[in-house]
Design an enzyme around this catalytic site. Structure first.
Site, short mmCIF file in Angstrom:
data_model
loop_
_atom_site.label_atom_id
_atom_site.label_comp_id
_atom_site.label_asym_id
_atom_site.label_seq_id
_atom_site.Cartn_x
_atom_site.Cartn_y
_atom_site.Cartn_z
N GLU A 312 90.14 -59.20 -88.73
CA GLU A 312 88.79 -58.88 -88.02
C GLU A 312 88.15 -57.82 -87.24
O GLU A 312 87.41 -58.41 -86.30
CB GLU A 312 88.19 -60.91 -87.50
CG GLU A 312 87.85 -62.02 -88.80
CD GLU A 312 87.89 -62.90 -88.46
OE1 GLU A 312 86.90 -63.74 -88.88
OE2 GLU A 312 87.93 -63.11 -87.38
C1 TNX Z 1 88.39 -66.64 -89.09
S1 TNX Z 1 92.01 -66.60 -90.40
C2 TNX Z 1 89.18 -66.23 -88.00
C3 TNX Z 1 89.13 -67.42 -86.81
C4 TNX Z 1 87.82 -68.16 -86.88
C5 TNX Z 1 88.81 -69.32 -88.18
C6 TNX Z 1 87.58 -70.00 -87.98
C7 TNX Z 1 91.78 -65.79 -89.47
C8 TNX Z 1 91.83 -64.91 -88.91
N1 TNX Z 1 90.19 -65.56 -88.05
O1 TNX Z 1 89.13 -65.77 -85.68
O2 TNX Z 1 88.41 -69.31 -85.84
O3 TNX Z 1 87.94 -68.12 -89.05
O4 TNX Z 1 87.55 -70.84 -89.44
#
Ligand code: TNX
Length: 494
Positions: A312
């Site tokens: 992300e």
């Molecule tokens: C996505 S999974 C994220 C996290 C969040 C999560 C909550 C991922 C690699 N990044 O930053 O905590 O979703 O479900």
């Protein structure tokens, strides 16, 4: 007389189901993960008050002591560990036929014999032995018994070598004691990796001596982290530390102004948004910082992997992202570790598939030579709500009831990615909404054991019907260990 005929038909089919040759697993004890091969045999064994635990090899002795400690609490028996065959015999044979983690377990009226090539294999087998004993064996104080086990012959080994759980200690911090309990419970289901998500926008949770402002009050000292690693290793669990970069870095950007492109420190953050922070890819100090962090964390970590996140990074320009990952890869190489990251990273030796909407990234990682750890959020995320009315959790990947978390297979979940591309599975637990051990356990139990089974058991040995019946028998075990768990209406709790 249509009704009578219908009734007769229904009776016939009900009989057909109950009298049909039962599947191998429905005949046996309620083991999770279900073993690769199990045969119920004649007779039974009862642990007597003068029983001993025998182990010949020095290598197996710590596992025998751990088993003795566990059984003494609930039986009240002395259970001395002796260096000769005994009523319960553990044997480290050095024989690699069943791999590093495989074992055989035979229960006959004469005793219990647990053998494996390595102490690790014996430890996995001990988890099976615990589950063969009555649930009261998990009690912290003496119980009446009797401690009887039906005859059985088991040959077992894992399908995948990586069977992980991830704990996010950044969104909410969890103490060393809380993490130990999480490890202990997971190790009962033959989990062998603890991925610790140590840093995020909301907090940096591990002491870095060369950058002392990173970690605040709620964090691990290096000695704390060493203690987690040691405790995990005693249970043959490898710790994979994650330092999330280049996004999810607000805590670092708040602690050190020079890490920001504009040289201005960010404000501390307590919200739950993602994707707003980024390390400054064009500044050399960024790589000095990363090198220092990786060097210190690598030195504390005996396991092969160092995870640099990579997820992300919505505030990092895509070209910059590539540049950053290339430098990060070099740094991790220099410090003798293998780079692991979320699927966005697509390079590195291991990438973790998480976003069900982005199977392309998983395929791209495989095309670049990475192995995959499968954590599809719509099945494996322990922070998803079970139902609309679950008190904690998120629902961006959907609601995940016990059946949803169980009914999938790593080798078919992403088209074009097969068994040979997969290192294993992992159940992540993100903690934006979770602040207590009770909340963690409520989300993990009963879903975590199902993910562990998917990682361990042969696909052909698993079925939802068999699993839900076996899982039901684990409720009393969790109660005996004071585990808070979700009494899913899908499970026939007994
Ligand atoms: C996505 S999974 C994220 C996290 C969040 C999560 C909550 C991922 C690699 N990044 O930053 O905590 O979703 O479900």
């Amino acid at each position: 007389m249509p009704h009578r005929r219908l009734a007769a038909l229904m009776t016939a089919s009900a009989l057909a189901t109950s009298c049909a040759p039962s599947s191998p697993e429905s005949a046996g004890p309620a083991l999770v993960p279900v073993p690769a091969s199990l045969r119920v045999t004649e007779g039974s064994f009862t642990l007597a008050s003068d029983a001993r635990i025998g182990v010949r090899s020095a290598e197996g002795a710590p596992v025998a002591e751990e088993l003795a400690r566990l059984l003494r609490r609930s039986t009240g028996y002395a259970l001395p560990v002796v260096r000769e065959p005994a009523e319960i015999t553990l044997e480290v044979s050095g024989d690699q036929e069943l791999g590093r983690e495989g074992y055989t377990l035979d229960v006959t009226p004469g005793g219990v014999r647990l053998a494996a090539g390595t102490a690790e294999g014996v430890f996995r087998g001990v988890q099976t032995l615990r589950q063969l004993l009555p649930a009261a064996i998990e009690s912290p104080a003496p119980q009446p018994g009797p401690w009887t086990i039906g005859g059985v012959s088991i040959q077992d080994r894992p399908r995948f070598s990586y069977r992980g759980v991830m704990l996010d200690v950044a969104r909410h911090f969890f103490t060393v004691e809380q993490v130990k309990r999480y490890i202990d419970l997971a190790a009962s289901y033959k989990v062998n990796v603890l991925h610790l998500h140590l840093t995020d926008d909301q907090g940096w949770r591990i002491e870095i001596r060369s950058w002392p402002e990173l970690a605040g009050d709620d964090s691990y000292t290096q000695d704390d982290y060493r203690e987690i690693v040691r405790y995990a290793a005693e249970r043959f669990v490898t710790v994979v530390p994650e330092i999330d970069t280049p996004g999810h870095t607000n805590a670092a950007l708040a602690a050190y102004a020079e890490l920001n492109c504009d040289g201005v420190a960010r404000e501390p953050y307590e919200g739950t948004e993602v994707g707003f922070s980024s390390l400054c890819v064009d500044k050399e100090v960024t790589y000095r910082f990363l090198d220092d962090v990786v060097r210190e964390v690598a030195a504390l970590t005996p396991g092969p992997y160092l995870n640099l996140g990579g997820d992300e990074a919505h505030s990092t320009d895509p070209e910059d992202y590539e540049k950053f990952v290339a430098r990060a890869q070099q740094i991790v190489d220099t410090h003798g570790k293998r780079l692991m990251g979320w699927a966005e990273i697509t390079s590195g030796s291991v990438a973790q598939h998480w976003n069900p909407r982005e199977p392309d990234r998983a395929r791209a990682a495989v095309a670049r030579g990475a192995k995959l750890v499968m954590s599809p959020a719509d099945h494996a995320y322990l922070d998803m709500k079970y139902t609309d009315s679950t008190e904690y959790g998120l629902d961006w990947a959907g609601l995940v009831e016990v059946s949803d978390s169980y009914e999938w297979d790593p080798a078919t979940v992403v088209e074009g990615v097969g068994e040979q591309d997969i290192l294993g599975v992992e159940a992540p637990l993100w903690t934006e909404t979770l602040a207590t051990s009770g909340a963690l356990e409520f989300m993990a139990y009963p879903r975590l054991p199902g993910i562990a089974e998917i990682g361990w058991s042969p696909a052909a040995a698993r079925s939802w019907e068999g699993y839900r019946a076996r899982l039901a028998a684990h409720g009393p075990r969790w109660s005996a260990r004071s585990v808070t768990f979700y009494r899913s209406p899908e499970i026939p709790w007994n």
